[in-house]
Scaffold this active site. Sequence first.
Site, short mmCIF file in Angstrom:
data_model
loop_
_atom_site.label_atom_id
_atom_site.label_comp_id
_atom_site.label_asym_id
_atom_site.label_seq_id
_atom_site.Cartn_x
_atom_site.Cartn_y
_atom_site.Cartn_z
N HIS A 157 0.87 -1.18 0.00
CA HIS A 157 0.00 0.00 0.00
C HIS A 157 0.91 1.23 0.00
O HIS A 157 1.49 1.56 1.03
CB HIS A 157 -0.89 0.02 1.24
CG HIS A 157 -1.75 -1.20 1.41
ND1 HIS A 157 -3.09 -1.23 1.06
CD2 HIS A 157 -1.47 -2.43 1.89
CE1 HIS A 157 -3.59 -2.42 1.33
NE2 HIS A 157 -2.62 -3.18 1.84
N PHE A 158 1.01 1.88 -1.15
CA PHE A 158 1.89 3.05 -1.25
C PHE A 158 1.15 4.37 -1.08
O PHE A 158 1.73 5.44 -1.26
CB PHE A 158 2.67 3.01 -2.57
CG PHE A 158 3.83 2.03 -2.57
CD1 PHE A 158 4.24 1.40 -1.40
CD2 PHE A 158 4.52 1.75 -3.74
CE1 PHE A 158 5.31 0.51 -1.40
CE2 PHE A 158 5.59 0.87 -3.75
CZ PHE A 158 5.98 0.25 -2.58
N ARG A 159 -0.16 4.31 -0.80
CA ARG A 159 -0.96 5.43 -0.26
C ARG A 159 -1.20 6.60 -1.22
O ARG A 159 -1.86 7.56 -0.84
CB ARG A 159 -0.31 5.98 1.01
CG ARG A 159 -0.06 4.95 2.12
CD ARG A 159 -1.32 4.28 2.58
NE ARG A 159 -1.15 3.53 3.83
CZ ARG A 159 -1.95 2.58 4.25
NH1 ARG A 159 -3.00 2.23 3.51
NH2 ARG A 159 -1.75 1.98 5.38
N ASN A 203 -6.83 0.74 -2.22
CA ASN A 203 -7.54 1.53 -1.20
C ASN A 203 -6.82 2.84 -0.93
O ASN A 203 -6.34 3.11 0.16
CB ASN A 203 -7.73 0.72 0.09
CG ASN A 203 -6.45 0.09 0.61
OD1 ASN A 203 -5.54 -0.22 -0.14
ND2 ASN A 203 -6.40 -0.10 1.92
N GLU A 224 -13.62 -6.41 -17.84
CA GLU A 224 -12.86 -5.53 -18.73
C GLU A 224 -11.73 -4.85 -17.97
O GLU A 224 -10.59 -4.79 -18.45
CB GLU A 224 -13.77 -4.48 -19.35
CG GLU A 224 -13.04 -3.48 -20.24
CD GLU A 224 -13.95 -2.37 -20.75
OE1 GLU A 224 -13.46 -1.55 -21.56
OE2 GLU A 224 -15.12 -2.33 -20.35
N HIS A 282 -9.00 -9.86 0.79
CA HIS A 282 -8.86 -9.67 2.24
C HIS A 282 -10.04 -10.41 2.86
O HIS A 282 -11.19 -10.00 2.70
CB HIS A 282 -8.89 -8.19 2.60
CG HIS A 282 -8.82 -7.91 4.07
ND1 HIS A 282 -7.86 -7.07 4.61
CD2 HIS A 282 -9.56 -8.35 5.12
CE1 HIS A 282 -8.03 -7.02 5.93
NE2 HIS A 282 -9.06 -7.79 6.25
N HIS A 287 -2.68 -12.43 3.21
CA HIS A 287 -2.28 -12.37 4.63
C HIS A 287 -3.06 -13.34 5.53
O HIS A 287 -3.74 -12.94 6.47
CB HIS A 287 -2.35 -10.95 5.18
CG HIS A 287 -3.54 -10.12 4.80
ND1 HIS A 287 -4.83 -10.59 4.83
CD2 HIS A 287 -3.61 -8.83 4.40
CE1 HIS A 287 -5.65 -9.63 4.45
NE2 HIS A 287 -4.94 -8.55 4.18
N ASP A 347 2.49 -6.93 2.84
CA ASP A 347 1.37 -6.09 3.28
C ASP A 347 1.89 -4.78 3.85
O ASP A 347 1.43 -4.31 4.90
CB ASP A 347 0.48 -6.82 4.29
CG ASP A 347 -0.85 -6.11 4.53
OD1 ASP A 347 -1.18 -5.19 3.75
OD2 ASP A 347 -1.55 -6.44 5.50
N HIS A 381 1.64 4.02 8.21
CA HIS A 381 1.00 5.21 8.76
C HIS A 381 2.09 5.99 9.49
O HIS A 381 3.13 5.43 9.86
CB HIS A 381 -0.10 4.83 9.77
CG HIS A 381 -1.20 4.00 9.18
ND1 HIS A 381 -2.23 4.54 8.45
CD2 HIS A 381 -1.43 2.66 9.24
CE1 HIS A 381 -3.05 3.56 8.06
NE2 HIS A 381 -2.59 2.42 8.53
#
Length: 452
Positions: free
Chosen positions: A64-66, A96, A138, A181, A234, A305, A309
């Site tokens: 997750h590179f935000r 996300n 697609e 998840h 995970h 994962d 933060h």
Amino acid sequence: MSPVFDLILTNGTIVNQGGSVAADIAVRGGKIAGVGRFSPAQGRNSLDCGGLHILPGVIDTQVHFREPGMQHKEDLETGSRAAVMGGVTAVFEMPNTKPSTTSPATLEDKLRRALNRMYCDYAFYIGATRENADALGELEGFPGCCGVKVFLGSSTGELLLEDAASLKLVLSRITRRAAFHSEDEARLRERKALQVPGDPSSHPIWRDAEAARLSTERLLHLARSAGKRVHVLHVSTADEIPLLAANKDIASCEVTPHHLTLAAPEAYDRLGTRAQMNPPVRDGFHREALWAAVRAGTVDVLGSDHAPHTLEEKLESYPSSPSGMPGVQTLVPVMLDHIAAGRLSIERFVELTSEAPARIFGIASKGRIATGYDADFTIVDLKAKRRITNAWIESRCRWTPYDGLEVKGWPIGTILRGNIVMWEGRITSPPHGRPMHFADVESSMRIPAEQL
């Protein structure tokens, strides 16, 4: 003798899934041109890897590179710097973000943002929603997309697809392997009162093993009924392992270094909310079951994962504290330390981080050291003893739950398509990352030439 190769790697020990061999590697045009014995004079450049092991480039299929929307925690540049500093040559990035990656426009936006900024190769997940479910067949075929990601339990962000009808619709539309998840949202809601304010050790009591088991059991049943392939991310419980072992023909699964390394209650006593993850770090019983599944071959993939933060956010009082910790940079050294302790072999590590990700997700030209494959290498010193510290972390969050941990085994170099990107703790080249290609995608669309 005129140079005929761009780069020669000499005197190293090459590791593939099937075994290790002392040999040299010749690189030309970003590809492996040969494995055998070569003179350094045959290359425009040469790299002496004496005493080192050369692995296929490590592929981390869950980060997750935000970016966009949460760049104060991480962005595509800093996350990819962390990746190559830790020996990772390619990543699958999660949807996300803010906004979530759920449409052609948001996927193309990430590809534009990655161009000339990411140090490793990359692909992006499309997040499944009720609104885009009909279009997923697609969307999953778009260039730069590694597949569909489905959140069956709530976590960071707004993506959630909890009901069986929506899940059936998603499964009916996709053709590629989708990633999940897997926690049961109804059970999480029912048990939310079990959160104890100020006590993060209540996190695995609230998000208990049964929440994971229920979700994974339902997912496997629906996937089999639909005749579709799924990948469970995970995995954290002993309860899920027999289910996954019995459904290997349709289901692959991932474990993480933190679920293999940390355990309750010690992790919460020592790290507090910094140990808070979804799904949670659980007790030693579950950790040992995961290791048994790694040894048995039930586990297919090792992913970090990576979910950073800021430390200020993490130090908020539970349950206001967010779940997630950085991990892409520490994946290799933490797991090399497990290798040194005899918990797995270097060949099994290569299978979990290179060969199996490429095979399961159909990544073209990656995952092996063999002629014709991309010249992606993770070069490690299995004897080096180093200490993981916050100061070493390239992630924008600048902390790690492993701060102060001495490990045996260290990433010495990262080579991406023949470019030496990191050597001995220093990033040595500008960003060369490109979108990955997938052999199982037949699409008339092509990645624009300026993004290659």
